[in-house]
Design a protein around this motif. Structure first.
Motif, PDB file in Angstrom:
ATOM      1  N   ASP A   1       0.915  -1.127  -0.086  1.00 18.65           N
ATOM      2  CA  ASP A   1      -0.003  -0.100  -0.061  1.00 18.65           C
ATOM      3  C   ASP A   1       0.890   1.309   0.012  1.00 18.65           C
ATOM      4  O   ASP A   1       0.589   2.323  -0.622  1.00 18.65           O
ATOM      5  N   ASP A   2       2.139   1.114   0.799  1.00 18.28           N
ATOM      6  CA  ASP A   2       3.078   2.508   0.796  1.00 18.28           C
ATOM      7  C   ASP A   2       3.734   2.399  -0.443  1.00 18.28           C
ATOM      8  O   ASP A   2       4.719   1.949  -0.362  1.00 18.28           O
ATOM      9  N   ASP A   3       3.602   3.145  -1.364  1.00 18.81           N
ATOM     10  CA  ASP A   3       4.231   3.305  -2.537  1.00 18.81           C
ATOM     11  C   ASP A   3       4.851   4.742  -2.562  1.00 18.81           C
ATOM     12  O   ASP A   3       4.213   5.687  -2.627  1.00 18.81           O
ATOM     13  N   VAL A   4       6.338   4.641  -2.829  1.00 16.49           N
ATOM     14  CA  VAL A   4       6.836   6.060  -2.666  1.00 16.49           C
ATOM     15  C   VAL A   4       6.408   6.937  -4.018  1.00 16.49           C
ATOM     16  O   VAL A   4       6.721   8.197  -4.019  1.00 16.49           O
ATOM     17  N   HIS A   5       5.869   6.558  -4.870  1.00 19.14           N
ATOM     18  CA  HIS A   5       5.299   7.305  -6.509  1.00 19.14           C
ATOM     19  C   HIS A   5       4.170   7.837  -6.180  1.00 19.14           C
ATOM     20  O   HIS A   5       3.604   8.617  -6.835  1.00 19.14           O
ATOM     21  N   GLU A   6       3.638   7.443  -5.230  1.00 23.41           N
ATOM     22  CA  GLU A   6       1.930   8.121  -4.847  1.00 23.41           C
ATOM     23  C   GLU A   6       2.293   9.707  -4.093  1.00 23.41           C
ATOM     24  O   GLU A   6       3.179   9.918  -3.606  1.00 23.41           O
TER      25      GLU A   6
END
Length: 535
Positions: A233-238
């Motif tokens: 869920d934790d994506d640095v691209h978000e």
């Protein structure tokens, strides 16, 4: 057993001998063709990729997307044939049945050479919004072709045409010049003076009583294992909007934060139903009406989190449920046999770019400025960049005595050498009949009075934008942006799937056939698999 057959059986042998022939003849009379719809509903889901509909179809309920997928006519190969796959462009194409080269909407924004400024596709200073926001005015004056709604009102002045969306450009393009558009404004739905002098009573009433969701929590609506298929869920691209984090649950902040959650779709569709009831769409004697709905939520969440995020999946599942409730309510209000539904999208969406997969406008203009400085001397050569167009300053060319064609050739080579650039076309090349590469897609997008001097096309998977504030983007001539769902369900249409190539520009001519109105300017064609059954 029908009453006629029961009577035949009760009457015994004599009835069989004397009246059996009448029963046989009655049974053999062909059924009357279904009545034409009194309400045509056009749903455009902003930013919905065809691939996502297919990937998650088994997770949808029976009354939303699957109502059309399993009970309607589905076109599996619907693609936009042009390069600038942006919101305003797509809605204009669906509504008019023409491509940008004809309807003139070349992007969401472009540089207006006469005004000397960047302008929105719906900008009209003479049509201020009615919500008192003091923002720029809004109207369809820049749309160069009539829409389906315009044709309906021209042929049937008693008809009603309404378009609702969260984005002004979506609602305005679908309402056309003669319909009425409503979009999300300062604190509720609004319109502009192009359409009305005051907000209709039902709009003010809905705004006053609308659901308040600030402070509530947006949680996943399905089992965690489903979302795990997409990765963490934790994506640095978000790049979520202010007030949001990158992981569930999301506390909805005050103001317009709910627009970036499935609640935006819930409220839009609830407002759409209020419009149906207030305007008696499809229920007046002899009514033939059009309701267009721009479901903007999928696009807004995709931009913030990317189309392969947990948030994007949950939004799609929740939009499906909201669509189920909306269509069910229309069945009750108007009658299922009197409603025709068409659903498509204005464009798809590229996945969140990986490192090195972003190309912002500053790099494009810097490369062009440096190349022209080296060739002709220092000047400010670039007037503006709005994806995918670069506009040169005529004054700079004149000051240095540079032929425009020479400057464009130098600029095209410089920008084309940048990593991530697939092709750069001059205005002459963009309007040529060269069938190589991406030129045909650019030509279909190109309306000379508004398009740029150079058109810059990224490599597939590269995000080309004036800035880098989005996790996902669109606007490219590739499968992920061009391939969209297209399906219709209504009276007399039998479930079927078709694999032949079609275009969203075919939607308006197809619906015009149902509404029995001419649409002579359309370059799309009616889809015979989804036109009204013979009467």
């Amino acid at each position: 057993m029908t009453p006629m057959i029961r009577r035949c059986v009760r009457w015994g042998t004599l009835a069989v001998l004397g009246l059996g022939l009448a029963c046989t003849r009655a049974a053999s009379v062909p059924a009357s063709p279904p009545a034409r719809p009194s309400l045509v509903v056009l749903v455009v889901v902003d930013g919905l990729r065809y691939a996502d509909v297919e990937r998650w179809r088994e997770r949808f309920g029976p009354g939303g997307f699957r109502r059309l997928l399993e009970g309607g006519v589905v076109f599996d190969a619907a693609r936009y044939p042009y390069a600038t796959t942006q919101t305003c462009v797509g809605h204009a194409t669906v509504a008019t049945g023409t491509l940008p080269e004809r309807h003139g909407i070349v992007a969401n924004t472009w540089y207006d050479r006469e005004a000397g400024a960047k302008v929105s596709c719906v900008l009209d200073a003479e049509s201020p919004s009615l919500d008192g926001s003091g923002g720029a005015g809004v109207s369809p004056k820049r749309l160069g072709m009539p829409t389906l709604g315009d044709a309906l009102l021209g042929a049937r002045p008693s008809s009603r045409v309404l378009a609702v969306a969260l984005k002004d450009r979506a609602a305005v393009m679908m309402a056309g010049h003669r319909g009425t558009a409503f979009w999300w404004g300062k604190e509720g739905f609004t319109t502009s003076r192009h359409y009305a002098q005051a907000l209709p009573e039902f709009v003010a009433t809905w705004n006053a009583g609308r659901p308040q969701v600030a402070g509530t929590s947006w949680e996943r609506s399905a089992a965690p294992a489903l979302y795990a298929q997409l990765g963490p869920d934790d994506d640095v691209h978000e790049l979520p909007p202010q007030g949001f984090g990158r992981v569930f649950p999301h506390l909805i902040p005050p103001g317009d934060g709910f627009l970036y959650t499935p609640s935006g779709a819930d409220q839009l569709l609830d407002f759409g139903l209020a419009a149906v009831r207030a305007e008696h769409l499809g229920t007046r004697p002899g009514a033939v009406d059009l309701l267009a709905v721009g479901l903007s939520t999928v696009d807004m969440v995709n931009h913030a989190y990317g189309p392969d995020s947990h948030e994007a999946l949950d939004t799609l599942l929740r939009v499906d449920r909201a669509l189920t409730g909306f269509l069910s309510a229309l069945d009750q209000e108007v009658g299922a046999e009197r409603v025709l539904v068409a659903l498509t999208a204005d464009h798809g969406m590229g996945s969140a770019p990986q490192p090195g997969g972003r190309l912002d406008g500053a790099r494009v203009t810097q490369a062009l400025e440096a190349a022209l400085d080296a060739a002709y001397g220092e000047e400010t050569w670039v007037q503006a960049f709005t994806t995918p167009y670069v506009y040169l300053r005529p004054e700079a060319l004149a000051a240095r005595g540079v032929r425009r064609e020479d400057a464009l050739a130098v600029g095209a080579r410089a920008i084309g050498a940048l990593p991530g650039v697939a092709q750069v076309l001059t205005d002459t090349q963009a309007q040529s009949h060269d069938s190589r590469g991406l030129t045909p897609a650019v030509r279909a997008s190109y309306f000379a009075p508004r398009a740029g001097d150079l058109t810059v096309l990224p490599v597939s998977g590269v995000l080309l934008a004036p800035d880098a504030d989005c996790a996902g983007w669109h606007g490219a001539p590739y499968e992920y942006d061009q391939h969209v769902p297209l399906m219709l369900a209504g009276p007399g249409l039998k479930p079927a799937r078709h694999a032949r190539p079609v275009s969203p520009a075919d939607v308006a001519p197809t619906l015009a056939a149902w509404l029995q109105v001419p649409l002579p300017e359309a370059t799309g064609t009616p889809l015979p698999e989804a036109t009204p059954p013979a009467r």
